[in-house]
Design a protein around this motif. Structure first.
Motif: not given
Ligand SMILES: NC(=O)c1ccc[n+]([C@@H]2O[C@H](COP(=O)([O-])OP(=O)(O)OC[C@H]3O[C@@H](n4cnc5c(N)ncnc54)[C@H](O)[C@@H]3O)[C@@H](O)[C@H]2O)c1
Length: 259
Positions: A92-97, A21-23, A205-207, A63-66, A197-199, A40-42
């Motif tokens: 800010h388009s970053v999330a991880y679990a 989405i960030a792109w 259960g995404f489907p 590079s940046c690990d948040v 997306t990758l995340a 980018f992370q990693g």
């Molecule tokens: N894809 C969806 O359906 C959807 C829906 C609603 C919200 N979002 C949100 O959109 C945002 C972007 O996700 P996306 O779907 O584009 O997937 P994505 O995987 O392309 O992006 C997630 C990004 O988070 C980065 N990231 C993870 N851990 C990190 C860390 N420790 N430090 C720095 N960067 C880190 C990853 O490198 C990646 O670039 C997220 O916040 C996600 O929750 C996504």
């Protein structure tokens, strides 16, 4: 119409690949004149982010690990150096679990992985906003957009700890908007419907989430990353000069339904 981001400089956190989405947001901003730095992370995704950034003539990819305040400090130092001490836009388009926490029961989430999700997905916005503050100040203001999801407001099966992280993120948007409003810095969120997306791939259960949107959303269709890009660009632009502390839904209207 004049390009909305001519002369503006932005930092984009969260590009992993062309589906991110960030792109989609970055492409919108760049197409309308913004000069953009990327993190980018990693090492695994470095090449892909550098290749994408090159297509919009980015002057800085780093590079940046948040999770690390030191890294954030270094990144904003590099941004300040490259952008003459100023910044206008922060994406800010970053999330991880952990994948195992996006299936099964929320109640089983262990303490350290609960905080990991909140740290990466919510606190990072606070830390980045704080680091960006002096750069925004140098430009007389700025605009921040983050990405959220309805799972922070309602229980969405499988979204689990990420929903709790999004609730923290949503509240952080409002408190940051209050703190930074005085400096003419706006803070908003886009709440997106499911986008592949990758995340998204790590959510079990995404489907099913997609199928339910198709059935129940007023528009009965999926959104694209570019729809999110358009909304984020609006919120980041001067057209939204008096919009802050808010959540903008791009979800085919799904959030408005009761059943
Ligand atoms: N894809 C969806 O359906 C959807 C829906 C609603 C919200 N979002 C949100 O959109 C945002 C972007 O996700 P996306 O779907 O584009 O997937 P994505 O995987 O392309 O992006 C997630 C990004 O988070 C980065 N990231 C993870 N851990 C990190 C860390 N420790 N430090 C720095 N960067 C880190 C990853 O490198 C990646 O670039 C997220 O916040 C996600 O929750 C996504």
């Amino acid at each position: 119409m004049a390009a909305r981001f001519e002369g503006k400089r932005g930092l984009v956190l969260g590009v992993a690949n062309k589906r991110s989405i960030a792109w989609a947001i970055a492409q919108r901003l760049a197409a309308e004149g913004a000069e953009l730095a990327f993190t980018f992370q990693g090492e695994r995704i470095e090449r892909s982010v550098r290749d994408l950034a090159a297509t919009v003539d980015s002057p800085l990819v780093t590079s940046c690990d948040v999770r690390s305040d030191e890294e954030l400090e270094r990144v904003f130092g590099e941004v300040a150096e490259r952008f003459d001490g100023g910044l206008d836009l922060l994406v800010h388009s970053v999330a991880y679990a952990a994948a195992e926490d996006l299936e099964g029961r929320f109640v089983d989430t262990p303490r350290e992985r609960f905080w990991l999700a909140v740290d990466v997905s919510a606190y990072s916005l606070v830390a980045a906003a704080r680091a960006a503050e002096p750069l925004f100040e140098a430009r007389g203001g700025g605009s921040i957009v983050t990405m959220t999801y309805l799972g922070g407001e309602r229980a969405v099966p499988h979204y689990n700890v990420m929903g709790v992280a999004k609730a923290t993120l949503d509240a952080s948007v409002r408190y940051l908007a209050w703190d930074l409003g005085e400096q003419n810095v706006r803070v908003n969120a886009v709440s997106a419907g499911p986008v592949r997306t990758l995340a998204a791939r790590s959510i079990a259960g995404f489907p099913t989430m997609e199928a339910i949107v198709e059935e129940r959303a007023p528009l009965h269709r999926h959104i694209s990353a570019d729809d999110v890009g358009a909304a984020a660009a609006f919120l980041l632009s001067d057209e939204a000069a008096n919009v802050t502390g808010t959540t903008f839904y791009v979800d085919s209207g799904f959030h408005s339904m009761g059943m």
